[in-house]
Scaffold this motif. Structure first.
Motif, short mmCIF file in Angstrom:
data_model
loop_
_atom_site.label_atom_id
_atom_site.label_comp_id
_atom_site.label_asym_id
_atom_site.label_seq_id
_atom_site.Cartn_x
_atom_site.Cartn_y
_atom_site.Cartn_z
N ASN A 43 3.08 10.56 -26.15
CA ASN A 43 2.83 11.99 -26.23
C ASN A 43 3.65 12.53 -27.40
O ASN A 43 4.88 12.51 -27.34
CB ASN A 43 3.35 12.59 -24.91
CG ASN A 43 3.01 14.06 -24.74
OD1 ASN A 43 2.49 14.70 -25.66
ND2 ASN A 43 3.33 14.58 -23.57
N GLY B 23 1.80 11.69 -21.70
CA GLY B 23 0.91 12.85 -21.70
C GLY B 23 0.31 13.22 -20.36
O GLY B 23 -0.60 14.04 -20.30
N GLN C 109 4.34 19.51 -32.34
CA GLN C 109 3.07 18.98 -31.86
C GLN C 109 2.69 19.61 -30.53
O GLN C 109 3.54 19.99 -29.74
CB GLN C 109 3.20 17.47 -31.65
CG GLN C 109 3.60 16.74 -32.90
CD GLN C 109 2.42 16.06 -33.54
OE1 GLN C 109 1.27 16.31 -33.18
NE2 GLN C 109 2.69 15.20 -34.51
N GLU C 110 1.40 19.66 -30.29
CA GLU C 110 0.94 20.19 -29.01
C GLU C 110 1.25 19.19 -27.90
O GLU C 110 1.09 17.99 -28.07
CB GLU C 110 -0.57 20.42 -29.08
CG GLU C 110 -1.05 21.44 -28.07
CD GLU C 110 -2.57 21.50 -28.04
OE1 GLU C 110 -3.12 21.81 -26.98
OE2 GLU C 110 -3.18 21.20 -29.08
N LEU C 111 1.70 19.73 -26.78
CA LEU C 111 2.04 18.87 -25.65
C LEU C 111 0.77 18.31 -25.02
O LEU C 111 -0.13 19.06 -24.66
CB LEU C 111 2.81 19.68 -24.61
CG LEU C 111 3.45 18.87 -23.49
CD1 LEU C 111 4.64 18.09 -24.02
CD2 LEU C 111 3.90 19.79 -22.37
N LEU C 112 0.71 17.00 -24.90
CA LEU C 112 -0.40 16.35 -24.22
C LEU C 112 -0.17 16.53 -22.72
O LEU C 112 0.91 16.22 -22.21
CB LEU C 112 -0.40 14.88 -24.60
CG LEU C 112 -1.68 14.06 -24.49
CD1 LEU C 112 -2.81 14.69 -25.28
CD2 LEU C 112 -1.40 12.65 -25.01
N ALA D 59 4.52 15.33 -28.41
CA ALA D 59 5.44 16.44 -28.14
C ALA D 59 6.52 16.08 -27.12
O ALA D 59 7.42 16.86 -26.84
CB ALA D 59 4.66 17.65 -27.64
N TYR D 60 6.43 14.90 -26.53
CA TYR D 60 7.50 14.47 -25.62
C TYR D 60 7.61 12.95 -25.70
O TYR D 60 6.94 12.23 -24.96
CB TYR D 60 7.24 14.88 -24.17
CG TYR D 60 8.34 14.42 -23.26
CD1 TYR D 60 9.46 15.22 -23.02
CD2 TYR D 60 8.31 13.16 -22.67
CE1 TYR D 60 10.50 14.78 -22.21
CE2 TYR D 60 9.34 12.71 -21.86
CZ TYR D 60 10.43 13.53 -21.64
OH TYR D 60 11.47 13.09 -20.86
N ALA E 124 5.44 12.15 -18.72
CA ALA E 124 5.54 13.02 -19.91
C ALA E 124 5.41 12.21 -21.19
O ALA E 124 4.76 12.63 -22.15
CB ALA E 124 6.85 13.79 -19.87
#
Lengths: 278, 278
Positions: B149, A39, A8-11, B151-152, A36
């Motif tokens: 998020n 996001g 997934q794309e990092l927010l 991605a994290y 993190a």
């Protein structure tokens, strides 16, 4: 609770998180991890007690070291607020003064509405032991406090960062983002411009004995700043106000026109200089 | 962020927090602190890895040691769920099976609505490393997951407890609490009664080779439990179901009436015994 999906794309968006003189590296790391998770990406640290970079922060951040690596460090809160136009201050204690007090949900809606219009926004968090000083709170637009057990309220800064980051993510896709067109983008001036007005005005007042005694000065200053902050002046409005202050400050009443008197050109020049000197 | 007011009454209510095999005492302590901040009091711990009581938990709990002192320890999750009638399981991963997935806000509204009617409710949190096992999730009524998020995503258990406790406090004084009168108080049976039905039914099915291979058994069992849990049976309904199972289990089809056959009295007796044997 690990559920990271690396595909997934990092927010990486949202308000700047400003930690004012945090004492423990662990808390800075946990705050970065909380950011993190929801996001957020921009961490600003004012004068961390144990220096920077911090090994303890890195180890507490878990996979969120990328937030710490991009973090910026400032000697003063005012510098850390540069470029931001709307800032809320978190606090657990009631404060005197002319500030709205919001819950985290309402504050997040305010932050989101401005963020959706590409404005730069931020959230202040105080020291572990004593929180934010009144003079620091007075620099913010609004106050945020958390609904807590009144007989046991002891959120640490990382937990407070977690709650605000979480509430901000929850406001994603709010109504205002989905409207087909928008009205005037009324934006508060970047904070450094407001601070420039403070400096100019306070200096002018001080020179006139406005603050009376040294004891009274802090309260009077905070009240003044609170009033000017609450107004939410735009860049243009501040320009006008600085001209007004400059005029009042530099020229005395009833000076005759001509002979070095405040003609229109002199006024304009004074305004420009005042704005430049910040 | 300290803002404790010792003159205020301590808030001590809300859902039971059940930590399943937590590994680190620090996390248990931080979870207790999060609970205290938002007025929760009942902490149940299943099989804490490093034993109990825990010095590390106490020191991480700060002033919330009172939560730890009242905490109860259980050898199994089923025992920890005794007396509760509605339980949600927190998880960061998608699970197969017939469960609703709720956000923390909606889950908190569900918990609050039941709590307001004096029902006992709870929230499950898994181990630091691997969360809850599928068989544990299958014991809960609904699943809760957090907006994060993608991605994290790395909330630790204390942070997850914090968010759920916070959302629960936020639902205080919701509409339903303020209505002048209420409809039927429809309450799910205490979990031990549902587990009694599981035991009885699974035993009866096992004896008939329903689960085919040892490999397939866990999945089939979880699905079955999920279906029975989702239904939200009350005490009376479970009594009826146990009678049904008992009847199906003990008596074979087409047995002639009389001569040791399942007449009505025998049925009733079988039902009662089944209920007693849990």
């Amino acid at each position: 609770m690990a559920g990271t999906d690396n595909k997934q794309e990092l927010l990486a968006e949202g308000p700047s998180i400003i930690l004012v003189e945090p004492q423990l590296g662990e808390n800075i790391g946990m705050a970065a991890r909380a950011m993190a998770n929801f996001g957020l990406i921009d961490l600003r640290i004012v004068n961390p007690r144990d220096g920077w970079p911090s090994e303890k922060a890195n180890s507490a951040a878990s996979g969120a070291v990328y937030v710490l690596e991009q973090a910026t460090i400032y000697p003063t809160l005012r510098e850390a607020m540069e470029g931001l136009s709307y800032v809320v201050a978190t606090t657990a204690r009631m404060r005197d003064g002319f500030k709205q007090v919001l819950g985290p949900e309402e504050a997040s809606r305010n932050l989101r509405a401005r963020f959706a219009k590409d404005q730069k926004v931020g959230i202040l968090f105080g020291r572990e032991r004593i929180g934010l000083r009144n003079e620091e709170v007075s620099l913010a637009d609004d106050i945020v406090t958390f609904p807590v057990n009144p007989a046991y309220a002891s959120l640490n800064i990382a937990q407070a960062v977690l709650l605000m980051s979480y509430e901000f993510l929850k406001t994603k896709n709010v109504e205002a983002d989905n409207l087909p067109f928008a009205g005037t983008n009324f934006e508060e001036a970047p904070k450094e411009q407001l601070f420039g007005l403070f400096n100019q005005l306070e200096d002018a007042l001080d020179a006139r004995g406005y603050f009376r005694t040294a004891e009274k000065k802090p309260v009077l200053t905070e009240n003044l700043r609170a009033v000017l902050t609450r107004a939410g002046f735009s860049q243009d409005e501040i320009q006008v106000l600085r001209g007004v202050v400059s005029s009042l400050d530099r020229f005395s009443r009833n000076m005759p026109r001509g002979a070095g008197s405040p003609d229109d050109d002199a006024h304009r020049k004074a305004q420009k200089e005042a704005a430049k000197n910040g």
